[in-house]
Write an enzyme that holds these catalytic residues in place. Sequence first.
Site, PDB file in Angstrom:
ATOM      1  N   LYS A  31       0.834  -1.210   0.000  1.00 32.38           N
ATOM      2  CA  LYS A  31       0.000   0.000   0.000  1.00 32.38           C
ATOM      3  C   LYS A  31       0.866   1.257   0.000  1.00 32.38           C
ATOM      4  O   LYS A  31       0.646   2.180  -0.786  1.00 32.38           O
ATOM      5  CB  LYS A  31      -0.899   0.003   1.242  1.00 32.38           C
ATOM      6  CG  LYS A  31      -1.586   1.344   1.495  1.00 32.38           C
ATOM      7  CD  LYS A  31      -2.511   1.302   2.681  1.00 32.38           C
ATOM      8  CE  LYS A  31      -1.884   1.651   4.001  1.00 32.38           C
ATOM      9  NZ  LYS A  31      -1.499   3.059   4.175  1.00 32.38           N
ATOM     10  N   ASN A  32       1.849   1.300   0.899  1.00 29.74           N
ATOM     11  CA  ASN A  32       2.609   2.545   1.054  1.00 29.74           C
ATOM     12  C   ASN A  32       3.558   2.808  -0.107  1.00 29.74           C
ATOM     13  O   ASN A  32       4.160   3.870  -0.188  1.00 29.74           O
ATOM     14  CB  ASN A  32       3.384   2.542   2.373  1.00 29.74           C
ATOM     15  CG  ASN A  32       2.447   2.697   3.557  1.00 29.74           C
ATOM     16  OD1 ASN A  32       1.248   2.912   3.376  1.00 29.74           O
ATOM     17  ND2 ASN A  32       2.983   2.572   4.764  1.00 29.74           N
ATOM     18  N   CYS A  35      -5.885  12.860  11.667  1.00 25.81           N
ATOM     19  CA  CYS A  35      -6.334  11.522  11.297  1.00 25.81           C
ATOM     20  C   CYS A  35      -6.434  10.689  12.554  1.00 25.81           C
ATOM     21  O   CYS A  35      -6.157  11.169  13.650  1.00 25.81           O
ATOM     22  CB  CYS A  35      -5.387  10.881  10.298  1.00 25.81           C
ATOM     23  SG  CYS A  35      -3.904  10.232  11.028  1.00 25.81           S
ATOM     24  N   ARG A  48      -1.756  15.043  11.985  1.00 29.78           N
ATOM     25  CA  ARG A  48      -0.794  14.577  10.975  1.00 29.78           C
ATOM     26  C   ARG A  48      -0.426  15.770  10.093  1.00 29.78           C
ATOM     27  O   ARG A  48      -0.937  15.923   8.980  1.00 29.78           O
ATOM     28  CB  ARG A  48      -1.433  13.462  10.163  1.00 29.78           C
ATOM     29  CG  ARG A  48      -0.420  12.482   9.619  1.00 29.78           C
ATOM     30  CD  ARG A  48      -1.082  11.164   9.396  1.00 29.78           C
ATOM     31  NE  ARG A  48      -0.249  10.194   8.760  1.00 29.78           N
ATOM     32  CZ  ARG A  48      -0.623   8.951   8.550  1.00 29.78           C
ATOM     33  NH1 ARG A  48      -1.807   8.540   8.930  1.00 29.78           N
ATOM     34  NH2 ARG A  48       0.171   8.099   7.961  1.00 29.78           N
ATOM     35  N   ASP A  89       4.033   0.829  12.158  1.00 28.18           N
ATOM     36  CA  ASP A  89       2.886   0.110  11.597  1.00 28.18           C
ATOM     37  C   ASP A  89       2.818  -1.340  12.072  1.00 28.18           C
ATOM     38  O   ASP A  89       1.790  -2.003  11.886  1.00 28.18           O
ATOM     39  CB  ASP A  89       2.941   0.142  10.055  1.00 28.18           C
ATOM     40  CG  ASP A  89       2.611   1.523   9.506  1.00 28.18           C
ATOM     41  OD1 ASP A  89       2.142   2.378  10.271  1.00 28.18           O
ATOM     42  OD2 ASP A  89       2.827   1.740   8.294  1.00 28.18           O
ATOM     43  N   ARG A 108      -8.657  -0.511   4.242  1.00 32.14           N
ATOM     44  CA  ARG A 108      -7.755   0.500   3.670  1.00 32.14           C
ATOM     45  C   ARG A 108      -6.417  -0.126   3.283  1.00 32.14           C
ATOM     46  O   ARG A 108      -5.766   0.358   2.365  1.00 32.14           O
ATOM     47  CB  ARG A 108      -7.482   1.625   4.688  1.00 32.14           C
ATOM     48  CG  ARG A 108      -8.619   2.611   4.855  1.00 32.14           C
ATOM     49  CD  ARG A 108      -8.170   3.745   5.756  1.00 32.14           C
ATOM     50  NE  ARG A 108      -6.824   4.112   5.389  1.00 32.14           N
ATOM     51  CZ  ARG A 108      -5.825   4.373   6.247  1.00 32.14           C
ATOM     52  NH1 ARG A 108      -6.040   4.345   7.538  1.00 32.14           N
ATOM     53  NH2 ARG A 108      -4.632   4.686   5.829  1.00 32.14           N
TER      54      ARG A 108
HETATM   55  C1  UD1 Z   1       3.833   6.955   6.275  1.00 34.29           C
HETATM   56  C2  UD1 Z   1       3.034   5.702   6.068  1.00 34.29           C
HETATM   57  C3  UD1 Z   1       2.446   5.205   7.395  1.00 34.29           C
HETATM   58  C4  UD1 Z   1       3.562   5.047   8.427  1.00 34.29           C
HETATM   59  C5  UD1 Z   1       4.401   6.316   8.519  1.00 34.29           C
HETATM   60  C6  UD1 Z   1       5.603   6.156   9.426  1.00 34.29           C
HETATM   61  C7  UD1 Z   1       2.185   5.986   3.831  1.00 34.29           C
HETATM   62  C8  UD1 Z   1       1.013   6.175   2.938  1.00 34.29           C
HETATM   63  N1  UD1 Z   1       1.954   5.979   5.132  1.00 34.29           N
HETATM   64  O1  UD1 Z   1       2.944   7.965   6.743  1.00 34.29           O
HETATM   65  O2  UD1 Z   1       1.823   3.941   7.160  1.00 34.29           O
HETATM   66  O3  UD1 Z   1       2.980   4.785   9.685  1.00 34.29           O
HETATM   67  O4  UD1 Z   1       4.877   6.698   7.211  1.00 34.29           O
HETATM   68  O5  UD1 Z   1       6.383   5.102   9.005  1.00 34.29           O
HETATM   69  O6  UD1 Z   1       3.303   5.766   3.372  1.00 34.29           O
HETATM   70  N2  UD1 Z   1       5.333  14.897  10.498  1.00 34.29           N
HETATM   71  C9  UD1 Z   1       5.381  16.232  10.785  1.00 34.29           C
HETATM   72  N3  UD1 Z   1       5.323  17.122   9.745  1.00 34.29           N
HETATM   73  C10 UD1 Z   1       5.242  16.716   8.452  1.00 34.29           C
HETATM   74  C11 UD1 Z   1       5.210  15.339   8.170  1.00 34.29           C
HETATM   75  C12 UD1 Z   1       5.263  14.439   9.227  1.00 34.29           C
HETATM   76  O7  UD1 Z   1       5.441  16.644  11.934  1.00 34.29           O
HETATM   77  O8  UD1 Z   1       5.190  17.567   7.548  1.00 34.29           O
HETATM   78  C13 UD1 Z   1       5.370  13.908  11.626  1.00 34.29           C
HETATM   79  C14 UD1 Z   1       4.083  13.078  11.680  1.00 34.29           C
HETATM   80  O9  UD1 Z   1       3.070  13.745  12.404  1.00 34.29           O
HETATM   81  C15 UD1 Z   1       4.560  11.824  12.344  1.00 34.29           C
HETATM   82  C16 UD1 Z   1       5.992  11.686  11.847  1.00 34.29           C
HETATM   83  O10 UD1 Z   1       6.371  12.967  11.355  1.00 34.29           O
HETATM   84  O11 UD1 Z   1       4.556  11.997  13.734  1.00 34.29           O
HETATM   85  C17 UD1 Z   1       6.182  10.667  10.755  1.00 34.29           C
HETATM   86  O12 UD1 Z   1       5.288  10.941   9.713  1.00 34.29           O
HETATM   87  P1  UD1 Z   1       5.580  10.524   8.199  1.00 34.29           P
HETATM   88  O13 UD1 Z   1       6.868   9.786   8.098  1.00 34.29           O
HETATM   89  O14 UD1 Z   1       5.402  11.726   7.344  1.00 34.29           O
HETATM   90  O15 UD1 Z   1       4.401   9.513   7.937  1.00 34.29           O
HETATM   91  P2  UD1 Z   1       3.398   9.482   6.721  1.00 34.29           P
HETATM   92  O16 UD1 Z   1       4.127   9.753   5.446  1.00 34.29           O
HETATM   93  O17 UD1 Z   1       2.197  10.284   7.032  1.00 34.29           O
END
Ligand code: UD1
Length: 422
Positions: free
Chosen positions: A22-23, A116, A121, A306, A398
Amino acid sequence: MSRFLVEGGCRLSGEVAVQGAKNSVLPILAATVLTRSECVLLGCPHLRDVEASIRILRRLGCCAQWEGDALTVDSAGLYRADISDLLMREMRSSAVFLGALLARCGRAEIAYPGGCELGPRPIDLHLSGLRALGAEIREEDGGTLHCTAAGLRGCEVVLGIPSVGATENLMLAACGASGTTTIVNAAREPEIADLQDFLRSCGASVGGAGSSAVTVEGGHPLCGCTYSIMPDRIVAATYLCAAAAAGGDVRLLRAEERHLSTLTAVLREAGCRIDADGASLRLRRSGRLRAVHPVRTAPYPGFPTDAQAVLMAAMLKSEGATVFEENVFENRYRHVDEMTRMGAEVRVSGRVAVVTGVERLHGARVRAADLRGGAALTLAALAAEGRSEIAGLAHIDRGYEDLGRDLRALGAQVVRTEEPEP
Ligand code: UD1
C-alpha cells in the site's frame, strides 16, 4: 456494518502470498501524473486507499483500469489540478499529489488533509520543502491550499524529521524542477526506494533512496512504463504475528526478511523459529512466547510503527512483561482498550505501553479504530478462546486486500458478515 466473526484457539498452518505494498503504490499512483502517458502497475493491491487514489486520478482527467491485479493509469488527459475536500478526506496520504501536480501543471489546489485517527498529521515539512523549491503556497480559511510555481528550481532541502510523505512529495516535485534537488535527512523506508525505481523506469534521474540523502536531477521528460509493486512488508509482518499469536507453522510467499529484520529479531527473541528461503519466510511457533526487550518504534531501519499493534497482539499471552514505546505517532494505542476486553493486561502511560502476558484471552465484541489496530484485534481474537466480533472493518480494508481470506488460507476460522446500517 461489516464484521469479522472469529472463532479463536486454532493453530495456523499453510501458506499465503503477500499482496503489493500500500505505502508503495499510493505515491507511485501520484507519480503516474508526471509521465503524461500510460503506466501499468503489476501486483497492485485492491484496497480502499487505492480506490481513493483512482477516484482522484479520474477527477483530474486520467484514465485508470484494472485487469486482475494490473492497474493501468493513463495520465495523458489530465486537465485539472484541484482535489476536492471530499476526496482528500477519504485518504490522508493524498497530500503526495501536491508535488506531482506542481511538477506537471505548475499549480495545485487541494484541501488541507487535517488530522487523522493516529493523531494530528501535519504536512508542514511537505510545504516548507515545496516552498524551498520555489512554490508559493497560500492557505485559505476554509482549509484549502493554493499552490503555484512559475518554475520549480532544485536546491538542498533539509527535513527536520525523516518524514516518509514529505520525502516522496519532494521527490515528485523535484522531477519537475530545473537542476538538482538533494533531500537531506530523507526517510529511508523501502517504499522510498520503490518510488525511486518506478521513477527511474520512467526515465527520471533519481539516486540515494534507502540512504538519508536522495538526489533528483530534474527536468527530464518522463515516459510511461510497466512496473511491479514491491510486496507489503506490513502485511507480511501481520501474518507473521498472526502465527506467533495463534501458534502454528506458516509460510509467506513474496516476503523479504531484509525489510522485516527488526520484527523477525523480536519474534525470534520471543521464541519463534523463522527461516528465510529466497523470497519466502516460514514461521513456526509452539509453546508460550517469552517477553522481549523493549520495543521502540522509530523511522526505518528502526522498528516500524505500523507493526507495533500486531506485535502487541502476539505478545498478549507471552510469559512476562514487554514494554512498547511508540515514538512516531501520538495516538497509536487505540487498540489497547479493546484488547483489554479480551482479558489482555496492558497499561498505557503516554508513549509507553506495558504488556503483561496472561495465560488466557477470551472472545469479545470489539471495534477497530484504525487500520493496523484493527488487524491487531483480529490477531488477538485468533489467540483468544471462543468467539470474537470485530467491527469497523472499513479501517482494515484500507490496507488489506482481504484479511479474512488470507487468515482462512492459513487455517483460521474467520467469517466476514455484512449487515445493513441500522
Ligand atoms: C507513512 C506511512 C504510514 C507510516 C508512517 C511512518 C504511507 C502512505 N503511510 O505515513 O503507514 O505509519 O509513514 O512510518 O506511506 N510529520 C510532521 N510534519 C510533516 C510530516 C510528518 O510533523 O510535515 C510527523 C508526523 O506527524 C509523524 C511523523 O512525522 O509523527 C512521521 O510521519 P511521516 O513519516 O510523514 O508519515 P506518513 O508519510 O504520514
